[in-house]
Write a protein that holds these residues in place. Structure first.
Motif, PDB file in Angstrom:
ATOM      1  N   ALA A   1      59.257  57.003  87.406  1.00 21.14           N
ATOM      2  CA  ALA A   1      58.790  55.755  88.025  1.00 21.14           C
ATOM      3  C   ALA A   1      57.341  55.463  87.625  1.00 21.14           C
ATOM      4  O   ALA A   1      56.974  54.313  87.367  1.00 21.14           O
ATOM      5  CB  ALA A   1      58.908  55.858  89.546  1.00 21.14           C
ATOM      6  N   PHE A   2      56.527  56.506  87.561  1.00 17.21           N
ATOM      7  CA  PHE A   2      55.129  56.349  87.121  1.00 17.21           C
ATOM      8  C   PHE A   2      55.096  55.759  85.716  1.00 17.21           C
ATOM      9  O   PHE A   2      54.386  54.768  85.459  1.00 17.21           O
ATOM     10  CB  PHE A   2      54.452  57.728  87.165  1.00 17.21           C
ATOM     11  CG  PHE A   2      53.192  57.835  86.355  1.00 17.21           C
ATOM     12  CD1 PHE A   2      52.019  57.235  86.787  1.00 17.21           C
ATOM     13  CD2 PHE A   2      53.176  58.557  85.167  1.00 17.21           C
ATOM     14  CE1 PHE A   2      50.845  57.351  86.041  1.00 17.21           C
ATOM     15  CE2 PHE A   2      52.018  58.679  84.416  1.00 17.21           C
ATOM     16  CZ  PHE A   2      50.851  58.066  84.849  1.00 17.21           C
TER      17      PHE A   2
ATOM     18  N   GLU B   1      56.084  52.076  85.820  1.00 16.02           N
ATOM     19  CA  GLU B   1      55.068  51.158  86.351  1.00 16.02           C
ATOM     20  C   GLU B   1      53.926  50.939  85.364  1.00 16.02           C
ATOM     21  O   GLU B   1      53.423  49.824  85.238  1.00 16.02           O
ATOM     22  CB  GLU B   1      54.550  51.675  87.681  1.00 16.02           C
ATOM     23  CG  GLU B   1      55.614  51.514  88.756  1.00 16.02           C
ATOM     24  CD  GLU B   1      55.130  51.897  90.129  1.00 16.02           C
ATOM     25  OE1 GLU B   1      53.955  52.275  90.259  1.00 16.02           O
ATOM     26  OE2 GLU B   1      55.938  51.802  91.052  1.00 16.02           O
TER      27      GLU B   1
ATOM     28  N   ARG C   1      47.197  55.717  88.278  1.00 16.53           N
ATOM     29  CA  ARG C   1      48.278  55.515  89.244  1.00 16.53           C
ATOM     30  C   ARG C   1      48.833  56.870  89.666  1.00 16.53           C
ATOM     31  O   ARG C   1      48.831  57.805  88.881  1.00 16.53           O
ATOM     32  CB  ARG C   1      49.429  54.755  88.575  1.00 16.53           C
ATOM     33  CG  ARG C   1      49.360  53.258  88.731  1.00 16.53           C
ATOM     34  CD  ARG C   1      50.646  52.694  88.141  1.00 16.53           C
ATOM     35  NE  ARG C   1      50.671  51.246  88.148  1.00 16.53           N
ATOM     36  CZ  ARG C   1      51.065  50.532  89.200  1.00 16.53           C
ATOM     37  NH1 ARG C   1      51.432  51.114  90.318  1.00 16.53           N
ATOM     38  NH2 ARG C   1      51.086  49.212  89.119  1.00 16.53           N
TER      39      ARG C   1
ATOM     40  N   SER D   1      51.710  59.562  90.455  1.00 15.43           N
ATOM     41  CA  SER D   1      53.091  59.775  90.008  1.00 15.43           C
ATOM     42  C   SER D   1      53.866  60.531  91.082  1.00 15.43           C
ATOM     43  O   SER D   1      54.913  61.094  90.817  1.00 15.43           O
ATOM     44  CB  SER D   1      53.107  60.526  88.682  1.00 15.43           C
ATOM     45  OG  SER D   1      52.512  61.789  88.823  1.00 15.43           O
TER      46      SER D   1
ATOM     47  N   GLY E   1      57.270  55.898  92.938  1.00 11.94           N
ATOM     48  CA  GLY E   1      56.595  54.730  92.396  1.00 11.94           C
ATOM     49  C   GLY E   1      56.140  53.842  93.529  1.00 11.94           C
ATOM     50  O   GLY E   1      56.729  53.831  94.608  1.00 11.94           O
ATOM     51  N   GLN E   2      55.052  53.098  93.299  1.00 16.82           N
ATOM     52  CA  GLN E   2      54.438  52.333  94.390  1.00 16.82           C
ATOM     53  C   GLN E   2      55.263  51.132  94.806  1.00 16.82           C
ATOM     54  O   GLN E   2      55.226  50.710  95.943  1.00 16.82           O
ATOM     55  CB  GLN E   2      53.034  51.906  93.965  1.00 16.82           C
ATOM     56  CG  GLN E   2      52.120  53.120  93.894  1.00 16.82           C
ATOM     57  CD  GLN E   2      50.835  52.848  93.162  1.00 16.82           C
ATOM     58  OE1 GLN E   2      50.554  51.719  92.815  1.00 16.82           O
ATOM     59  NE2 GLN E   2      50.071  53.890  92.916  1.00 16.82           N
TER      60      GLN E   2
END
Ligand SMILES: [Zn+2]
Length: 375
Positions: free
Chosen positions: A256-257, A260, A341, A343, A347-348
Motif C-alpha cells: 500500500a505504501f 500511495e 509516508r 508504510s 495505507g493512509q
C-alpha cells in the motif's frame, strides 16, 4: 529517457550472465561503486552484493531493492570431441526450444558460436527440464565459459529495448539508476540495493542472503523483476507494483505504501501511470524474504518473450521491455526511498475511507436493523 540511465541499461544488458556465472555483472557493479564514493559495497560469503547509499540519519527500517544478476543460460563443461561441447543448462526454458538453436559461448574474452545438437532432460519439480546439451562448435570452448542464445547485442526499436536477457539484469540496472537519481538529490536517504545470484535456480541467492548477515535486520524489501507480460499488464503500459506472484501475495502495508507513493507521483505528472497487478506469470525473490520474517513486496516492468521463448513464432527470441516502463520504475524507486509516508497499516487512504463510510452508514444500519431482525 535519461541518457546515463540508458547507458547503464545497455552496458549491463550486453554482459554475458548465467546462474552461478554472474562474474561479469558483479565486476560491472564493483566498477560502478568505485566511481561513486558515496556508495558502499559489501559482499557476502555466497557472492551476493549489497550497495548502500546513506545521506543523513540512519533509518530504522530502510528500504532495500533486491534484483538478481543471472538469466537462464549454459556453462561449458568439457569438449567431448574437437567439435562437440558438453554444456550444463540452468534455469527454465521449455525443452522444445533447444534443438537446432544457435548459441554462443564467451570464452577467453571472445564469443564462439555453436548450435545445440542434442539435450538430456529430466523431470524436476514436476517439469521436464533440460540438464545438459551437446553443442556443435568450430573451436575449443574453455571450461566454465558462459553460454547464451546467439542473439544480437541490445537493440532499441521504437520505445522498446531487445536483449539476450532482460530478466533480471534490467532490474539490476533500474536499481542502480535509482541510486544515481538519489545521489544527485539533496534529501536524506538511507537505501540499499541487494544484487543476488542464482535466482533462476529457485531464488537461491535470496534464500542464503536471509542468513548471511547481508540484509539489514529491519529492511523493508522490494523485489525487482522483469515479469512476463499478462493481459492488462503489457509491455509499454507503465511500471507495475506487484501485489503478488505465482506463489502468493505480499506484505499489504508495504504494498500500500508503494501504491500511495506511485499515486502521489501520478497526481503531479499525468504521464506517469503506475499499475498494481497480481503478476502470477512467474515468481520473485519476495517469497524467501517473507519466509525469513521481512516485510516484502515486488515491483516490475512487463517483459516480452519471457525467458527468450517467443511463443508466437515457436522459437528462441530476444527478451524485450519498454524504455518508458523502465524510466517510470526508476522514478518510482527514487520516490519510495525519499518518501516519509508511513508504510505501517494498510495505507493512509484505507483507514480514512473506512472512517468516512462508518460515519455515513452506521446510523442508517442501526435505524433499519429491525427490518432484518427475525426474518
Ligand atoms: Zn527469470
Amino acid at each position: 529517457m535519461d541518457t546515463r540511465h540508458r547507458k547503464t541499461l545497455i552496458d549491463l544488458l550486453t554482459l554475458p550472465t548465467a546462474p552461478l556465472c554472474e562474474q561479469y555483472v558483479t565486476k560491472y557493479i564493483h566498477g560502478w561503486v568505485r566511481d561513486r564514493p558515496d556508495c558502499h559495497l559489501k559482499r557476502d560469503e555466497y557472492g551476493n552484493l549489497r550497495v548502500h547509499l546513506r545521506r543523513g540519519p540512519a533509518q530504522r527500517r530502510p528500504l532495500l531493492f533486491s534484483a538478481h544478476m543471472d538469466h537462464p543460460g549454459f556453462e561449458a563443461e568439457r569438449m567431448l570431441t574437437p567439435d562437440r561441447l558438453l554444456a550444463r543448462w540452468r534455469g527454465w526454458v521449455a525443452p522444445e526450444y533447444f534443438a537446432g538453436t544457435r548459441v554462443r559461448f564467451y570464452s577467453n574474452g571472445r564469443w564462439i558460436r555453436g548450435k545445440v545438437s542434442s539435450t538430456k532432460t529430466r523431470v524436476v519439480r514436476g517439469r521436464l527440464r533440460v540438464q545438459t546439451a551437446t553443442i556443435a562448435v568450430r573451436e575449443r570452448v574453455e571450461r566454465g565459459s558462459i553460454g547464451v542464445w546467439d542473439l544480437p547485442d541490445p537493440t532499441v526499436r521504437g520505445s522498446r529495448i531487445y536483449a539476450r536477457g532482460c530478466d533480471d539484469v534490467a532490474g539490476v540496472a533500474a536499481v542502480l539508476c535509482a541510486l544515481d537519481v538519489l545521489r544527485a538529490g539533496r534529501m536524506a536517504v538511507d537505501v540499499y540495493a541487494l544484487l543476488t545470484r542464482g535466482e533462476e535456480l529457485g531464488w537461491t541467492g535470496a534464500i542464503v542472503a536471509c542468513r548471511s548477515g547481508i540484509l539489514p535486520r529491519q529492511a523493508r524489501i522490494v523485489a525487482v523483476e522483469t515479469s512476463s507480460e499478462l493481459p492488462g499488464a503489457s509491455v509499454g503500459e507503465g511500471p507495475i507494483l506487484r501485489v503478488g506472484d505465482s506463489t502468493g501475495t505480499f506484505t499489504p502495508g508495504l504494498t500500500a505504501f508503494c501504491h500511495e507513493v506511485g499515486l502521489d507521483l501520478a497526481r503531479r505528472d499525468r504521464s506517469f501511470k503506475p499499475r498494481r497487478k497480481l503478476m502470477d506469470g512467474g515468481s520473485t525473490e519476495t517469497l524467501p524474504y517473507l519466509n525469513a520474517g521481512h516485510e516484502a513486496t515486488g515491483m516490475c516492468v512487463a517483459l516480452g518473450n519471457y525467458h527468450n521463448m517467443d511463443r508466437r513464432r515457436g522459437r528462441i527470441g530476444p527478451e524485450f521491455i519498454d524504455l518508458g516502463d523502465f524510466a517510470g520504475l526508476v522514478r518510482w524507486f527514487a520516490a519510495l526511498a525519499r518518501s516519509r509516508r508511513s508504510s505501517d497499516g494498510l495505507g493512509q487512504a484505507v483507514p480514512m475511507m473506512v472512517r468516512r463510510l462508518d460515519r455515513t452508514w452506521a446510523s442508517r444500519l442501526r435505524r433499519t436493523a429491525d427490518r432484518v431482525s427475525g426474518v
